[in-house]
Design an enzyme around this catalytic site. Structure first.
Site, short mmCIF file in Angstrom:
data_model
loop_
_atom_site.label_atom_id
_atom_site.label_comp_id
_atom_site.label_asym_id
_atom_site.label_seq_id
_atom_site.Cartn_x
_atom_site.Cartn_y
_atom_site.Cartn_z
N ARG A 90 0.86 -1.18 0.00
CA ARG A 90 0.00 0.00 0.00
C ARG A 90 0.88 1.22 0.00
NH1 ARG A 90 -4.82 -0.61 -1.57
NH2 ARG A 90 -5.61 1.21 -0.50
N LEU A 92 1.78 4.77 1.19
CA LEU A 92 1.43 5.50 2.41
C LEU A 92 1.39 7.00 2.10
CD1 LEU A 92 3.71 3.40 4.74
CD2 LEU A 92 1.21 3.47 4.82
N ASN A 106 12.20 0.88 4.26
CA ASN A 106 11.66 -0.02 3.24
C ASN A 106 12.81 -0.76 2.59
OD1 ASN A 106 9.71 -1.09 1.38
ND2 ASN A 106 10.42 0.38 -0.15
N HIS A 108 13.74 -2.43 -1.19
CA HIS A 108 13.28 -2.43 -2.58
C HIS A 108 14.26 -3.27 -3.41
CE1 HIS A 108 11.24 -1.00 -6.13
NE2 HIS A 108 12.43 -0.81 -6.68
C1 GRF Z 1 10.78 -8.09 -1.67
O1 GRF Z 1 11.35 -8.36 -2.91
C2 GRF Z 1 10.98 -6.64 -1.29
O2 GRF Z 1 12.17 -6.11 -1.79
C3 GRF Z 1 9.81 -5.97 -1.94
O3 GRF Z 1 8.75 -6.88 -1.78
C4 GRF Z 1 9.26 -8.21 -1.68
C5 GRF Z 1 8.73 -8.80 -0.42
O4 GRF Z 1 9.08 -10.15 -0.30
N1 GRF Z 1 9.55 -4.67 -1.36
P1 GRF Z 1 8.79 -10.92 1.05
O5 GRF Z 1 7.30 -10.79 1.33
O6 GRF Z 1 9.59 -10.31 2.15
O7 GRF Z 1 9.18 -12.34 0.79
#
Ligand code: GRF
Length: 213
Positions: A90, A92, A106, A108
């Site tokens: 989501r 924010l 976060n 990424h």
């Molecule tokens: C990961 O690849 C993270 O970088 C991205 O979403 C994915 C989440 O994977 N933001 P998980 O749910 O932690 O396995």
């Protein structure tokens, strides 16, 4: 430091944080896990580890503000000092992000600021770049924006497809997320002119060339 993990799905990054805490390499306590999607597999690792779990379903609220107010209250009630987004799907609002400014991180799956948004691995492969990676960063109101705390570089191999690349990047995510959270919790992450400086930072390995000669 009490931290919360917010997720929407699989939860492998949550698992890496739980493992780090169990091994004594995370100087933070995972005090709450929140999912905005009911019954996701990502909640299982938390339940197994005895961590309090909450589902706050965005669909139960009339608008974003009401949803985020509920998130905020849950975080305050659990005395959370730092919020870790781990596959939380989501966006924010600025108002929520500002409330948690510099206490909201976060992960990424790209080397930000390149390849913000979804389907990073497909786009990386299409672009033909030789390296990608993952980034832990503080969250700012723009999507996948904010000061970088830690990155890991992953070389792209000739036979990679989005799945193989995602798997290799994920391995690095599971290393850098606990490391970054530990750095924050132990007071090693400092702001200097809007950028991050890590106290007592180790030097990275030598530069790599891809493909090698
Ligand atoms: C990961 O690849 C993270 O970088 C991205 O979403 C994915 C989440 O994977 N933001 P998980 O749910 O932690 O396995």
């Amino acid at each position: 430091m009490n931290i919360a993990v917010l997720l929407s799905g699989r939860g492998s990054n949550l698992q890496s944080l739980i493992d780090a805490q169990a091994h004594g390499s995370l100087s933070a306590e995972i005090a709450l896990v929140i999912s905005n999607v009911p019954n996701v597999s990502g909640l299982e690792p938390a339940r197994k580890a005895g961590i309090p779990v909450k589902t706050i379903n965005h669909k139960d609220f009339p608008d974003r503000k009401a949803f985020e107010d509920a998130l905020h209250v849950a975080l305050l009630e659990a005395d959370i000092e730092c919020v870790c987004l781990a596959g939380f799907m989501r966006l924010l609002t600025e108002s929520f992000v500002k409330k948690w400014a510099d206490r909201l991180v976060n992960i990424h799956p790209s080397l930000l600021p390149s390849y913000k948004g979804l389907n990073t691995h497909e786009r990386v492969l299409k672009a033909g770049v030789r390296f990608t990676g993952c980034t832990v960063h503080f969250v700012r109101p723009e999507m996948d924006d904010g000061p970088v705390i830690l990155q890991a570089v992953v070389p792209i191999l000739p036979d990679d497809d989005p799945n193989s690349l995602a798997a290799r990047v994920l391995e690095q995510e599971h290393i850098i997320y606990p490391l970054a959270v530990d750095m924050i919790a132990s007071g090693r992450v400092l702001f200097e002119n809007g950028q991050i400086k890590i106290k007592n930072a180790g030097l990275p390995g030598p530069p790599i060339i891809n493909p090698s000669s």
